[in-house]
Design an enzyme around this catalytic site. Structure first.
Site: not given
Ligand code: ZN
Length: 339
Positions: A126
């Site tokens: 992320h």
């Molecule tokens: Zn994840």
């Protein structure tokens, strides 16, 4: 197999405030040792990524932001971190993540040399060059690929196979419109991060429904991994092997069995290795108590199937001293600056 005891986060029970097993990395290694798959001398010790390493991808502005504890608290989703002095946050939270990041960079080089490498940590998918989130403070996947592109002759194309339950928006943002990188991503379509902009970077998108089970999942993984590798011929596969697809995971929302995870990893390794493409695997999300055992079982399965053999014939290594040379070169690799 790349690892360091520094991967594990332990600090006054703080780690228990996040819904995860912050010692899973060490447990994977302990299981592998119990099964006699690895001895201490077969583990490549990860080194902490330096600022210089991180700046290959991250902006100075972003690294400076991590000097604010509340920023780190937001990224790691451990609110009390906001109240700790930053030197404590650096040592107890960020150093483990930087060491795992150094491990992914080293594992990239080892994978190219030997045909495969597994970083027992990493997979912070992320985080992009200028933004962290979802427990990901450093963009280790982007870093590993950029290091290979810049420093290893003959590596100019990479495929990311991201099978964590969440969309890998960090590397997707970093490699948006980069024709050298092909991204396949299979994730629960309803959960974090739902990053519509980043989705534009995905060449093969597999959006899954709540509660997807083994048979449907494995069939889709098989079809799309084979399809991805037929469509684009990479010099390296970076496999983000998150285990938060496991049934009962509080975040993933999918219903894959432990055996399903083991089979999934086998499908990816078989597809890449049968084509002579090196694989770098990182373990990413998945922090239930039983996760470490499943990761260890999967590595044992890959080993028993012969999928963790030496690299392509041209890269076969002979003597132990040759192996040490390769290991040393991988260590140096993560501590060299770019031109
Ligand atoms: Zn994840």
């Amino acid at each position: 197999i790349v690892y360091s005891p520094d991967y594990n986060i332990t600090f006054m029970g703080l780690e228990k405030l996040h819904p995860f097993d912050a010692g899973k990395w060490g447990k994977v290694i302990n299981f592998l040792k119990e099964e006699k798959l690895i001895a201490d001398d077969l583990i490549v010790q990860a080194r902490e990524a330096t600022d210089e390493d991180l700046l290959v991808v991250h902006t100075r502005r972003y690294l400076n932001k991590l000097k604010w504890s509340f920023v780190v608290a937001t990224i790691t989703e451990i609110p009390p971190v906001a109240f700790l002095p930053n030197f404590v946050v650096q040592r107890k939270v960020l150093k483990p993540l930087r060491t795992q990041t150094g491990g992914t960079i080293m594992a990239g080089k080892l994978a190219v040399d030997r045909g495969w490498a597994i970083n027992v940590g990493g997979g912070f998918h992320h985080c992009s060059s200028d933004k962290g989130g979802g427990f990901c403070a450093y963009a280790d996947i982007t870093l590993a690929i950029k290091f290979l592109f810049e420093r290893v002759p003959g590596v100019s194309r990479a495929t990311i196979i991201d099978l964590d339950a969440h969309q890998g928006n960090g590397h997707e943002r970093d490699f948006m419109d980069d024709p050298r990188v092909y991204i396949m991503d299979a994730y629960n379509r309803y959960i974090y991060p739902g990053d519509g902009f980043a989705k534009r970077a995905i060449k093969r998108k597999v959006e899954l429904e709540w509660g997807t089970e083994d048979s449907e999942y494995l069939q889709k993984v098989h079809t799309h991994v084979e399809g991805a590798l037929n469509e684009f011929k990479p010099d390296i596969v970076v496999y983000n092997a998150g285990t938060d697809i496991l049934d009962g995971d509080p975040l993933g929302g999918l219903a894959i069995s432990p055996q399903g995870i083991v089979k999934r990893d086998e499908v990816v390794f078989r597809a890449a290795r049968s084509r002579g493409v090196p694989v770098l695997m990182v373990t990413s999300g998945g922090y239930q108590k039983r996760t470490a055992r499943i990761i260890a079982d999967s590595i044992l399965n890959l080993h028993s199937l012969g999928l963790l053999g030496r690299g392509r014939p041209a890269c076969a290594l002979g003597s132990p001293s040759m192996q040490n040379m390769v290991t040393d070169s991988a260590k140096d690799f993560s501590n060299l600056s770019l031109q």
